[in-house]
Write a protein that holds these residues in place. Structure first.
Motif, PDB file in Angstrom:
ATOM      1  N   UNK A   1       7.284   6.588  30.666  1.00 37.20           N
ATOM      2  CA  UNK A   1       8.184   5.460  30.918  1.00 37.20           C
ATOM      3  C   UNK A   1       7.856   4.283  30.015  1.00 37.20           C
ATOM      4  N   UNK A   2       7.239   4.548  28.864  1.00 39.70           N
ATOM      5  CA  UNK A   2       6.839   3.467  27.968  1.00 39.70           C
ATOM      6  C   UNK A   2       8.036   2.911  27.221  1.00 39.70           C
ATOM      7  N   UNK A   3       8.017   1.597  27.000  1.00 37.71           N
ATOM      8  CA  UNK A   3       9.022   0.956  26.159  1.00 37.71           C
ATOM      9  C   UNK A   3      10.421   1.120  26.718  1.00 37.71           C
ATOM     10  N   UNK A   4      11.375   1.162  25.819  1.00 41.30           N
ATOM     11  CA  UNK A   4      12.785   1.317  26.174  1.00 41.30           C
ATOM     12  C   UNK A   4      13.266   2.657  25.630  1.00 41.30           C
TER      13      UNK A   4
ATOM     14  N   UNK B   1       2.475  -2.363  27.782  1.00 40.22           N
ATOM     15  CA  UNK B   1       1.311  -1.501  27.977  1.00 40.22           C
ATOM     16  C   UNK B   1       1.653  -0.023  27.966  1.00 40.22           C
ATOM     17  N   UNK B   2       2.936   0.299  28.007  1.00 36.80           N
ATOM     18  CA  UNK B   2       3.302   1.688  28.212  1.00 36.80           C
ATOM     19  C   UNK B   2       3.192   2.011  29.688  1.00 36.80           C
ATOM     20  N   UNK B   3       3.624   3.157  30.085  1.00 32.56           N
ATOM     21  CA  UNK B   3       3.564   3.525  31.489  1.00 32.56           C
ATOM     22  C   UNK B   3       4.023   4.935  31.730  1.00 32.56           C
ATOM     23  N   UNK B   4       3.709   5.427  32.931  1.00 29.63           N
ATOM     24  CA  UNK B   4       4.081   6.766  33.368  1.00 29.63           C
ATOM     25  C   UNK B   4       4.756   6.631  34.724  1.00 29.63           C
ATOM     26  N   UNK B   5       5.808   7.373  34.928  1.00 28.15           N
ATOM     27  CA  UNK B   5       6.503   7.400  36.212  1.00 28.15           C
ATOM     28  C   UNK B   5       6.567   8.842  36.707  1.00 28.15           C
TER      29      UNK B   5
ATOM     30  N   UNK C   1       2.009  14.296  22.561  1.00 26.73           N
ATOM     31  CA  UNK C   1       1.478  13.081  21.939  1.00 26.73           C
ATOM     32  C   UNK C   1       1.121  12.084  23.032  1.00 26.73           C
ATOM     33  N   UNK C   2       0.297  11.101  22.655  1.00 24.06           N
ATOM     34  CA  UNK C   2      -0.084  10.051  23.598  1.00 24.06           C
ATOM     35  C   UNK C   2       0.998   8.992  23.722  1.00 24.06           C
ATOM     36  N   UNK C   3       1.789   8.816  22.669  1.00 22.41           N
ATOM     37  CA  UNK C   3       2.804   7.777  22.700  1.00 22.41           C
ATOM     38  C   UNK C   3       2.166   6.397  22.709  1.00 22.41           C
ATOM     39  N   UNK C   4       2.721   5.503  23.481  1.00 25.20           N
ATOM     40  CA  UNK C   4       2.196   4.143  23.581  1.00 25.20           C
ATOM     41  C   UNK C   4       1.316   3.953  24.809  1.00 25.20           C
ATOM     42  N   UNK C   5       0.842   5.051  25.395  1.00 24.41           N
ATOM     43  CA  UNK C   5      -0.036   4.955  26.557  1.00 24.41           C
ATOM     44  C   UNK C   5      -1.432   4.536  26.137  1.00 24.41           C
ATOM     45  N   UNK C   6      -2.145   3.903  27.065  1.00 21.24           N
ATOM     46  CA  UNK C   6      -3.506   3.456  26.806  1.00 21.24           C
ATOM     47  C   UNK C   6      -4.233   3.387  28.135  1.00 21.24           C
ATOM     48  N   UNK C   7      -5.541   3.145  28.064  1.00 22.28           N
ATOM     49  CA  UNK C   7      -6.306   2.991  29.292  1.00 22.28           C
ATOM     50  C   UNK C   7      -5.763   1.812  30.086  1.00 22.28           C
ATOM     51  N   UNK C   8      -5.544   2.042  31.356  1.00 22.05           N
ATOM     52  CA  UNK C   8      -4.992   0.995  32.200  1.00 22.05           C
ATOM     53  C   UNK C   8      -3.484   0.967  32.254  1.00 22.05           C
ATOM     54  N   UNK C   9      -2.791   1.817  31.491  1.00 21.85           N
ATOM     55  CA  UNK C   9      -1.332   1.847  31.560  1.00 21.85           C
ATOM     56  C   UNK C   9      -0.897   2.193  32.981  1.00 21.85           C
ATOM     57  N   UNK C  10       0.079   1.489  33.529  1.00 17.61           N
ATOM     58  CA  UNK C  10       0.440   1.692  34.933  1.00 17.61           C
ATOM     59  C   UNK C  10       1.157   3.014  35.172  1.00 17.61           C
ATOM     60  N   UNK C  11       1.033   3.498  36.390  1.00 19.12           N
ATOM     61  CA  UNK C  11       1.744   4.673  36.872  1.00 19.12           C
ATOM     62  C   UNK C  11       2.681   4.207  37.977  1.00 19.12           C
ATOM     63  N   UNK C  12       3.981   4.537  37.846  1.00 22.34           N
ATOM     64  CA  UNK C  12       4.999   4.032  38.757  1.00 22.34           C
ATOM     65  C   UNK C  12       5.576   5.158  39.611  1.00 22.34           C
ATOM     66  N   UNK C  13       5.933   4.756  40.820  1.00 26.37           N
ATOM     67  CA  UNK C  13       6.761   5.613  41.678  1.00 26.37           C
ATOM     68  C   UNK C  13       7.898   4.756  42.189  1.00 26.37           C
ATOM     69  N   UNK C  14       9.112   5.051  41.698  1.00 26.05           N
ATOM     70  CA  UNK C  14      10.299   4.278  42.047  1.00 26.05           C
ATOM     71  C   UNK C  14      10.082   2.783  41.767  1.00 26.05           C
ATOM     72  N   UNK C  15       9.574   2.503  40.550  1.00 30.82           N
ATOM     73  CA  UNK C  15       9.386   1.154  40.031  1.00 30.82           C
ATOM     74  C   UNK C  15       8.280   0.383  40.763  1.00 30.82           C
ATOM     75  N   UNK C  16       7.447   1.062  41.554  1.00 32.65           N
ATOM     76  CA  UNK C  16       6.305   0.430  42.213  1.00 32.65           C
ATOM     77  C   UNK C  16       5.036   1.014  41.604  1.00 32.65           C
TER      78      UNK C  16
END
Length: 550
Positions: free
Chosen positions: A222-225, A246-250, A167-182
């Motif tokens: 890594x979206x939401x909690x 915005x949602x996010x990916x790590x 599923x896409x979840x809460x991801x969207x265009x522009x959702x950030x991608x993190x590496x160790x919270x950066x």
């Protein structure tokens, strides 16, 4: 008078071109040169299809790349199907090199979204058509305009990777991608598969962070909690405040004994895991399923609960059922578990036996290995399956049911306590409390009768009179004998003083005693001397002291 003859015209052939034609020829040459120059400098004409022409005007709207004008809209017309508009634009010369099927066009206008704010400069200059040129691909002159500007343009340094998710979840265009919270990138595209079975998500990681992605790197949502309730308690995980909105990916590369592999190539596919914990779990190919039968309550045990061996997870619970046995009119609860033997590190050459050899499992069961339900968290009441050795457990063997090997179990600790309490209560119920109560009642009745009898009352009266007489006698003794006792004590004190005077250091008795002791000492020495003489001359007892002399 005859008329005069008319003059005759004489044609004279000019030797050179008249100067009168020089000016038109010159104008024609300049015009031709300007026309050629204009034609030679004119670039290709393209058509771009948009859903709407809002903000676009023929002859005014420009085509820009990095704020440099490279063309202009020449015409706008509605498509034949009335489902959009077709914009014709005249580009400058040289732009045909990057007019490929991968080149993208969109209308730059003010946009405010949750992920970004763009196009604010068009509030004053007006909307324009932006281009993202790509030199690779097939040459074309017709393009499908983008409804929204791309998140990342092709000139941005970095690498694009592709993720697969159910599923896409809460991801969207522009959702950030993190590496160790950066933040090191963002989501640039997503699309549903043709069969609708999964979603492909394109992420772009900027340089130099793209070198952190390896072939065995793990991506997770890594979206939401992320709140999980398990036998280990309540776990709360979030990447950042921005990912809540915005949602996010790590992503990260697990640190394992194995190497992390080569750097990932562009467009490489990765699975997108639902959370960090799932991403960092090792993947084991060998899985074995077993069945456990429990008779007590399994409230708190859920599908997905861990199976632990000496406190280390080696599997999980797959299914829980309630089964009725009509032969014994009882219920049992079969629990299907899945064990991953590769989680157990063994010596080289023994792993195959651990995985496939049933004799080894029989030996473990014979040594007391049993399954037992344990409480993983007192607050939540979650249970887990514990595999451990119970030397005092009754002997058991492996069984078969429904095609699964049945592992023997032992009651949970709470069940054992409950059984003991039931046994104690049974013994208490069997205790003759009623008879003991009747006996106590009879004893109390007899005691009450004895207390209330006339003989007891008379005895108490006599006892009271006796106590009164004793008090009277004690008073008389105190009055008559106390002075005599005082006098006797004074006499005794005087006597002791006299004795001390006689036997004291300066008393006469003390001096006589010392002289007597000295005499006794002298007599003792004389006797010792006499004994020594007799020891040397025993014949003196017969002959006398001088009998040995001749």
């Amino acid at each position: 008078m005859p008329a005069a003859p008319l003059p005759e015209a004489r044609v004279v052939k000019a030797d050179r071109i008249s100067l009168v034609w020089l000016l038109p020829i010159l104008a024609l040459a300049v015009g031709g040169w300007l026309a050629y120059k204009t034609w030679s400098e004119q670039g290709p004409t393209i058509t771009i299809s948009f859903k709407s022409a809002a903000g676009l005007q023929a002859g005014k709207t420009k085509v820009k790349f990095k704020d440099v004008e490279i063309g202009q809209v020449s015409a706008i017309r509605v498509t034949d199907g009335l489902d959009g508009v077709e914009v014709e634009a005249q580009l400058t010369s040289g732009s045909e090199h990057y007019l490929t099927d991968k080149t993208r066009f969109w209308v730059a206008r003010p946009r405010v979204t949750a992920s970004q704010v763009s196009g604010l400069e068009t509030l004053l200059s007006g909307a324009y058509i932006a281009i993202d040129p790509v030199t690779e691909g097939q040459s074309t002159r017709h393009f499908e305009g983008l409804a929204d500007p791309p998140v990342i343009t092709t000139d941005e340094p970095g690498t694009r990777f592709r993720l697969r998710s159910p599923t896409l979840g809460s991801l969207n265009l522009g959702s950030p991608v993190y590496f160790r919270h950066i933040q090191v990138g963002q989501v640039v595209n997503y699309e549903l598969d043709n069969d609708g079975g999964a979603v492909t998500i394109d992420v772009f990681v900027t340089k130099p962070h793209d070198r952190l992605v390896f072939v065995n790197t793990r991506f997770w949502n890594a979206s939401g909690i992320d709140v999980s309730l398990s036998a280990d308690g309540v776990t709360v995980d979030t990447e950042s405040l921005l990912s809540l909105v915005l949602g996010g990916i790590a992503f990260d590369t697990p640190r394992m004994i194995e190497t992390k592999g080569a750097p990932a190539s562009a467009e490489q596919f990765f699975p997108l895991y639902p959370n960090r914990r799932a991403a960092h779990e090792r993947i084991y190919l060998n899985k074995q399923r077993y069945l456990m039968l429990f008779s007590g309550s399994v409230r708190g045990l859920s599908v997905g609960a861990p199976v632990l061996l000496h406190g280390i997870q080696v599997g999980e619970v797959l299914d829980i059922q309630l089964r009725f046995d009509p032969d014994r009119l009882g219920f049992s609860i079969p629990v299907l578990i899945e064990i991953e033997p590769e989680r157990i590190t063994v010596d080289e050459g023994v792993e195959r036996a651990l995985v496939n050899n049933s004799d080894l499992l029989k030996q473990l069961v014979a040594s007391g290995m049993r399954g037992q339900l344990q409480t993983g968290n007192l607050l939540t009441g979650q249970l887990y399956v514990d595999l451990d050795f119970h030397p005092d457990a009754p002997s058991a063997t492996l069984g078969k049911q429904g095609g699964y090997t049945v592992l023997p179990t032992v009651p949970a600790p709470i069940e054992a306590v409950t059984t003991k309490v039931k046994n104690i209560l049974a013994e208490v119920d069997a205790f003759p409390l009623a008879q003991i109560g009747d006996d106590l009642t009879g004893i109390l009745a007899s005691t009450r009768g004895l207390v209330d009898s006339e003989q007891t009352k008379q005895a108490l009266t006599d006892l009271e009179q006796t106590i009164a007489d004793l008090r009277s006698v004690a008073g008389q003794l105190d009055a008559t004998m106390a002075p005599e006792l005082t006098r006797l004590l004074r006499q005794a004190d005087q006597t002791v003083a006299n004795v001390n005077g006689l036997i004291g250091p300066d008393g006469p008795l003390s001096g006589e005693t010392l002289r007597t002791m000295r005499d006794l000492g002298a007599a003792a020495r004389s006797i010792r001397t006499f004994a020594d003489y007799l020891d040397r001359h025993p014949e003196a007892l017969i002959r006398g002291k001088g009998g040995m002399q001749r």
